[in-house]
Design an enzyme around this catalytic site. Structure first.
Site, PDB file in Angstrom:
ATOM      1  N   GLY A   8       0.837  -1.205   0.000  1.00  0.00           N
ATOM      2  CA  GLY A   8       0.000   0.000   0.000  1.00  0.00           C
ATOM      3  C   GLY A   8       0.865   1.245   0.000  1.00  0.00           C
ATOM      4  N   GLY A  11      -0.141   5.158  -1.237  1.00  0.00           N
ATOM      5  CA  GLY A  11      -1.157   5.974  -0.560  1.00  0.00           C
ATOM      6  C   GLY A  11      -0.576   7.189   0.145  1.00  0.00           C
ATOM      7  N   GLN A  12      -1.417   7.844   0.936  1.00  0.00           N
ATOM      8  CA  GLN A  12      -1.041   9.104   1.593  1.00  0.00           C
ATOM      9  C   GLN A  12       0.158   8.903   2.519  1.00  0.00           C
ATOM     10  OE1 GLN A  12      -3.879  10.690   4.369  1.00  0.00           O
ATOM     11  NE2 GLN A  12      -3.022  12.747   4.252  1.00  0.00           N
ATOM     12  N   LEU A  13       0.114   7.890   3.353  1.00  0.00           N
ATOM     13  CA  LEU A  13       1.208   7.629   4.290  1.00  0.00           C
ATOM     14  C   LEU A  13       2.395   6.971   3.574  1.00  0.00           C
ATOM     15  CD1 LEU A  13       2.256   7.408   7.258  1.00  0.00           C
ATOM     16  CD2 LEU A  13       1.110   5.192   7.368  1.00  0.00           C
ATOM     17  N   TYR A 142     -14.409   0.075   9.909  1.00  0.00           N
ATOM     18  CA  TYR A 142     -12.965   0.371   9.926  1.00  0.00           C
ATOM     19  C   TYR A 142     -12.431   0.275  11.355  1.00  0.00           C
ATOM     20  CZ  TYR A 142      -8.814   3.422   9.446  1.00  0.00           C
ATOM     21  OH  TYR A 142      -7.548   3.961   9.473  1.00  0.00           O
TER      22      TYR A 142
HETATM   23  P1  NAD Z   1      -4.519   5.359   1.447  1.00  0.00           P
HETATM   24  O1  NAD Z   1      -5.906   4.928   1.126  1.00  0.00           O
HETATM   25  O2  NAD Z   1      -4.069   6.708   1.034  1.00  0.00           O
HETATM   26  O3  NAD Z   1      -3.480   4.304   0.851  1.00  0.00           O
HETATM   27  C1  NAD Z   1      -3.704   2.925   0.882  1.00  0.00           C
HETATM   28  C2  NAD Z   1      -2.989   2.304  -0.312  1.00  0.00           C
HETATM   29  O4  NAD Z   1      -3.249   0.895  -0.293  1.00  0.00           O
HETATM   30  C3  NAD Z   1      -3.487   2.829  -1.665  1.00  0.00           C
HETATM   31  O5  NAD Z   1      -2.396   3.285  -2.456  1.00  0.00           O
HETATM   32  C4  NAD Z   1      -4.173   1.618  -2.311  1.00  0.00           C
HETATM   33  O6  NAD Z   1      -4.007   1.571  -3.725  1.00  0.00           O
HETATM   34  C5  NAD Z   1      -3.457   0.474  -1.622  1.00  0.00           C
HETATM   35  N1  NAD Z   1      -4.258  -0.750  -1.612  1.00  0.00           N
HETATM   36  C6  NAD Z   1      -5.603  -0.867  -1.435  1.00  0.00           C
HETATM   37  N2  NAD Z   1      -5.976  -2.144  -1.536  1.00  0.00           N
HETATM   38  C7  NAD Z   1      -4.850  -2.864  -1.771  1.00  0.00           C
HETATM   39  C8  NAD Z   1      -4.588  -4.235  -1.983  1.00  0.00           C
HETATM   40  N3  NAD Z   1      -5.582  -5.135  -2.002  1.00  0.00           N
HETATM   41  N4  NAD Z   1      -3.315  -4.617  -2.185  1.00  0.00           N
HETATM   42  C9  NAD Z   1      -2.306  -3.720  -2.216  1.00  0.00           C
HETATM   43  N5  NAD Z   1      -2.488  -2.391  -2.040  1.00  0.00           N
HETATM   44  C10 NAD Z   1      -3.751  -1.970  -1.821  1.00  0.00           C
HETATM   45  O7  NAD Z   1      -4.316   5.152   3.019  1.00  0.00           O
HETATM   46  P2  NAD Z   1      -3.326   5.935   3.994  1.00  0.00           P
HETATM   47  O8  NAD Z   1      -4.012   7.164   4.444  1.00  0.00           O
HETATM   48  O9  NAD Z   1      -1.987   6.022   3.388  1.00  0.00           O
HETATM   49  O10 NAD Z   1      -3.313   4.939   5.231  1.00  0.00           O
HETATM   50  C11 NAD Z   1      -2.319   3.942   5.365  1.00  0.00           C
HETATM   51  C12 NAD Z   1      -2.582   3.161   6.648  1.00  0.00           C
HETATM   52  O11 NAD Z   1      -2.580   4.060   7.768  1.00  0.00           O
HETATM   53  C13 NAD Z   1      -3.932   2.438   6.684  1.00  0.00           C
HETATM   54  O12 NAD Z   1      -3.794   1.215   7.346  1.00  0.00           O
HETATM   55  C14 NAD Z   1      -4.800   3.364   7.500  1.00  0.00           C
HETATM   56  O13 NAD Z   1      -5.809   2.651   8.160  1.00  0.00           O
HETATM   57  C15 NAD Z   1      -3.795   3.932   8.479  1.00  0.00           C
HETATM   58  N6  NAD Z   1      -4.239   5.232   9.020  1.00  0.00           N
HETATM   59  C16 NAD Z   1      -4.300   6.328   8.194  1.00  0.00           C
HETATM   60  C17 NAD Z   1      -4.764   7.533   8.725  1.00  0.00           C
HETATM   61  C18 NAD Z   1      -4.867   8.778   7.869  1.00  0.00           C
HETATM   62  O14 NAD Z   1      -5.324   9.820   8.364  1.00  0.00           O
HETATM   63  N7  NAD Z   1      -4.437   8.736   6.602  1.00  0.00           N
HETATM   64  C19 NAD Z   1      -5.131   7.622  10.066  1.00  0.00           C
HETATM   65  C20 NAD Z   1      -5.081   6.483  10.861  1.00  0.00           C
HETATM   66  C21 NAD Z   1      -4.608   5.289  10.326  1.00  0.00           C
END
Ligand code: NAD
Length: 315
Positions: A8, A11-13, A142
């Protein structure tokens, strides 16, 4: 050569974490993987792999072939998106974590990182300075998946010795990529609108306080935890983590000092009830005591940094 796999990563993180990990370990030791091949094009500085975490054979093959010894498992369906398809969110979030924990055992990995969230808390949780250990009762799929995931992490650590580490992130705010469907996404979108000179209509009410964190602090916390000696990581479910807490009106007023003509309106939607079930602020004493967590950015410093740097990302 022992490698680190980020699942993943696009994504944002993951986009920012992958960059910092590549700087620390060298790009040849980092594999950025994601479902989305187009989104992987930005990782010119490390290895990449198009990978669906649900395709267990493909993931196992890559782990074996590339000698992966650490996994950062970031792929998940987030809070707001999860409510639109709860069973899919449960399946992806839970099955993928259990699979990663099993892989860690099978390949005797050094460490696993898996993020939890303030979404583990619910309406019966103390809202102010929410303690590390308290009633949870999350009411989104979630949040339920994150709470169950925390229990699995602690279980695999205690029963099988898997060195899995986790943080309960607050809402993460970064300008380098767009957010992925969370309840705190407004705090990223608002800066985009301010810089574009457009009006901002907020999906939460003016006075909704939520715990938040600027991305550089989130990256620092993640790597501080992962680099901490094993014996310092005393909580094996997930650590409370905090930095800033603010309302949409607070962030609007802060941006307005730089963009005096910026306007806002409030149209709360289904995300308001999710936000209402979450804490206003978090007590992260244990993270500060156990492995020395300290945040750097407050609302003013974060806003100045975003307004200075975001325009270059938009061209
Ligand atoms: P995001 O949605 O921006 O990124 C998630 C990435 O996972 C995406 O690039 C997506 O294409 C990829 N993905 C989705 N399904 C997939 C699969 N089946 N196989 C492989 N890749 C797949 O999420 P984020 O904001 O970067 O969050 C990352 C983690 O941090 C998550 O576990 C989220 O729960 C946790 N988190 C984020 C926040 C926040 O504010 N962004 C807050 C608390 C926790």
């Amino acid at each position: 050569m022992e490698r680190i796999l980020i699942i993943g990563a696009a994504g944002q993180l993951g986009s920012e974490l992958t960059f910092t990990l590549s700087q620390q370990y060298g790009g040849d030791n980092i594999i950025a993987s994601d479902l989305n091949p187009k989104a992987l094009e930005k990782f010119e500085y490390c290895k990449t792999a198009v990978l669906d975490i649900m395709d267990q054979d493909a993931v196992r093959k890559l782990v074996k072939d590339q000698n992966v010894k650490q996994i950062y498992h970031l792929a998940a369906v987030l809070s707001a998106t999860g409510e639109k398809n709860p069973r899919f969110a449960w399946q992806l979030n839970m099955d993928s974590l259990l699979f990663v924990l099993e892989l860690a055992m099978e390949f005797k990995m050094d460490k696993i990182y898996w993020p939890s969230s303030i979404a583990v808390f619910g309406p019966n949780t103390p809202k102010i300075n929410t303690p590390q250990f308290c009633v949870k009762e999350p009411n989104t799929v979630y949040g339920i998946s994150k709470q169950a995931g925390e229990r699995w992490c602690e279980y695999y650590f205690q029963k099988f010795g898997v060195d899995v580490r986790s943080l309960r992130y607050p809402g993460l705010i970064g300008y380098k990529s767009l957010p992925g469907g969370g309840t705190t996404d407004y705090a990223v979108d608002i800066y985009h609108k301010a810089i574009a000179g457009e009006h901002f209509d907020c999906f939460l009410s003016a006075e909704t306080a939520l715990p938040m964190m600027y991305m550089p602090d989130a990256i620092k916390a993640t790597l501080d935890l992962m680099h901490a000696p094993k014996e310092s990581v005393k909580i094996r479910s997930s650590y409370n983590l905090a930095a800033i807490s603010f309302t949409p009106e607070d962030i609007y007023q802060c941006i307005k000092t730089h963009h005096p003509d910026f306007t806002i309106s409030y149209s709360p939607d289904f995300r308001q009830s999710i936000a209402d079930s979450w804490p206003d602020s978090i007590d992260d004493t244990r993270a500060r005591e156990d492995w020395g967590w300290n945040h750097e950015y407050d609302l003013k410093k974060m806003t100045e940094d975003i307004l200075r740097n975001l325009p270059a990302y938009l061209v």
